[in-house]
Design a protein around this motif. Structure first.
Motif, mmCIF file in Angstrom:
data_model
loop_
_atom_site.group_PDB
_atom_site.id
_atom_site.type_symbol
_atom_site.label_atom_id
_atom_site.label_comp_id
_atom_site.label_asym_id
_atom_site.label_seq_id
_atom_site.Cartn_x
_atom_site.Cartn_y
_atom_site.Cartn_z
ATOM 1 N N PHE A 7 19.907 14.646 -10.220
ATOM 2 C CA PHE A 7 18.540 14.904 -10.676
ATOM 3 C C PHE A 7 17.608 14.566 -9.516
ATOM 4 O O PHE A 7 18.007 13.863 -8.590
ATOM 5 N N PRO A 8 16.366 15.020 -9.592
ATOM 6 C CA PRO A 8 15.429 14.679 -8.503
ATOM 7 C C PRO A 8 15.173 13.178 -8.421
ATOM 8 O O PRO A 8 15.396 12.444 -9.391
ATOM 9 N N VAL A 9 14.703 12.766 -7.274
ATOM 10 C CA VAL A 9 14.316 11.373 -7.063
ATOM 11 C C VAL A 9 12.828 11.342 -6.705
ATOM 12 O O VAL A 9 12.248 12.363 -6.336
ATOM 13 N N ILE A 10 12.231 10.155 -6.833
ATOM 14 C CA ILE A 10 10.864 9.957 -6.342
ATOM 15 C C ILE A 10 10.974 9.193 -5.029
ATOM 16 O O ILE A 10 11.558 8.112 -4.991
ATOM 17 N N ALA A 11 10.451 9.792 -3.972
ATOM 18 C CA ALA A 11 10.453 9.130 -2.664
ATOM 19 C C ALA A 11 9.060 8.571 -2.402
ATOM 20 O O ALA A 11 8.052 9.261 -2.611
ATOM 21 N N MET A 12 9.033 7.311 -1.978
ATOM 22 C CA MET A 12 7.745 6.668 -1.708
ATOM 23 C C MET A 12 7.805 5.962 -0.359
ATOM 24 O O MET A 12 8.876 5.523 0.080
ATOM 25 N N LEU A 13 6.639 5.868 0.251
ATOM 26 C CA LEU A 13 6.516 5.134 1.499
ATOM 27 C C LEU A 13 5.497 4.025 1.263
ATOM 28 O O LEU A 13 4.343 4.311 0.900
ATOM 29 N N TRP A 14 5.958 2.781 1.408
ATOM 30 C CA TRP A 14 5.099 1.623 1.129
ATOM 31 C C TRP A 14 4.832 0.851 2.415
ATOM 32 O O TRP A 14 5.760 0.584 3.179
ATOM 33 N N GLU A 15 3.590 0.484 2.601
ATOM 34 C CA GLU A 15 3.191 -0.205 3.828
ATOM 35 C C GLU A 15 2.741 -1.626 3.516
ATOM 36 O O GLU A 15 2.098 -1.855 2.488
ATOM 37 N N GLY A 16 3.061 -2.535 4.420
ATOM 38 C CA GLY A 16 2.606 -3.918 4.263
ATOM 39 C C GLY A 16 3.226 -4.780 5.351
ATOM 40 O O GLY A 16 4.171 -4.366 6.023
ATOM 41 N N LYS A 17 2.704 -5.969 5.513
ATOM 42 C CA LYS A 17 3.271 -6.889 6.501
ATOM 43 C C LYS A 17 4.687 -7.268 6.061
ATOM 44 O O LYS A 17 4.895 -7.657 4.910
ATOM 45 N N LYS B 240 0.850 -1.205 0.000
ATOM 46 C CA LYS B 240 0.000 0.000 0.000
ATOM 47 C C LYS B 240 0.881 1.249 0.000
ATOM 48 O O LYS B 240 1.742 1.405 0.865
ATOM 49 N N LEU B 241 0.651 2.126 -0.965
ATOM 50 C CA LEU B 241 1.409 3.380 -1.059
ATOM 51 C C LEU B 241 0.787 4.397 -0.114
ATOM 52 O O LEU B 241 -0.383 4.758 -0.257
ATOM 53 N N VAL B 242 1.561 4.862 0.873
ATOM 54 C CA VAL B 242 0.999 5.808 1.852
ATOM 55 C C VAL B 242 1.667 7.179 1.794
ATOM 56 O O VAL B 242 1.304 8.086 2.550
ATOM 57 N N GLY B 243 2.647 7.350 0.899
ATOM 58 C CA GLY B 243 3.272 8.665 0.721
ATOM 59 C C GLY B 243 4.124 8.652 -0.534
ATOM 60 O O GLY B 243 4.719 7.621 -0.864
ATOM 61 N N MET B 244 4.149 9.799 -1.241
ATOM 62 C CA MET B 244 4.985 9.860 -2.450
ATOM 63 C C MET B 244 5.250 11.314 -2.825
ATOM 64 O O MET B 244 4.350 12.137 -2.813
ATOM 65 N N LYS B 245 6.510 11.623 -3.164
ATOM 66 C CA LYS B 245 6.822 12.966 -3.656
ATOM 67 C C LYS B 245 8.130 12.967 -4.441
ATOM 68 O O LYS B 245 8.960 12.060 -4.283
ATOM 69 N N MET B 246 8.295 14.008 -5.284
ATOM 70 C CA MET B 246 9.566 14.202 -5.982
ATOM 71 C C MET B 246 10.396 15.189 -5.164
ATOM 72 O O MET B 246 9.883 16.230 -4.748
#
Ligand code: CMP
Length: 155
Positions: A68-78, A31-37
């Motif tokens: 260059f910029p990166v994409i930061a994501m926060l993924w949730e799961g067991k 589950k994606l719970v956060g994302m930004k460049m």
């Protein structure tokens, strides 16, 4: 549920692989719970890669991560931290298992497309470095009961 920080690194952004990464994690059931460049700066990178600061590749690693910029994501799961590490493959991409992101799309040890938190302690540190509280979204994923057994959600 564990949360893991993933970065699509500058080479992954340049090579148009942001969607591929998201697609793989979504299909897995995470589950994606956060994302930004974001553009990473020296302050974050010194903290992020503190364990690599004495390595010969550190200056090159830093300048690559700032290029260059990166994409930061926060993924949730067991057990998401270990699960995501498996999905991305080993650091040296040309030796990574086929089927992993690095194994399928990369050749280099440095330009290895993606970062994922190493363990839960690191994941918490990285989450605090990148995401503010109001950038994390605890939304309800309605197919959760098709992804996990009830017992798995409790433990
Ligand atoms: P990762 O394992 O996500 O975090 C540390 C990063 O340093 C690694 O990905 C690579 O991008 C980079 N790295 C690791 N080893 C080397 C190396 N020998 N030469 C250049 N870069 C490296």
């Amino acid at each position: 549920m564990e949360r893991s920080v993933v970065l699509v690194k500058p080479d992954g952004v340049q090579r148009g692989l942001i969607g591929e990464v998201i697609h793989r994690f979504e299909r897995k059931g995470l589950k994606l719970v956060g994302m930004k460049m974001i553009s990473l700066d020296d302050a974050i990178l010194d903290e992020w890669y503190a364990h690599h600061k004495d390595k010969s590749f550190f200056p090159s690693l830093k300048s690559y991560m700032k290029s260059f910029p990166v994409i930061a994501m926060l993924w949730e799961g067991k057990d998401s931290v270990a699960t995501i590490r498996k999905l991305i493959g080993i650091t040296k991409s040309r030796e990574a298992e086929p089927g992993t992101i690095r194994g399928d799309f990369a050749m280099s040890q440095q330009y290895n497309l993606i970062h994922a938190s190493e363990d839960l302690t690191v994941a918490k540190k990285e989450e605090a470095l990148i995401f503010k509280e109001d950038e994390i979204f605890p939304w309800e994923k309605t197919d959760t009961s098709h992804i996990y057994l009830d017992e798995e959600l409790k433990s």
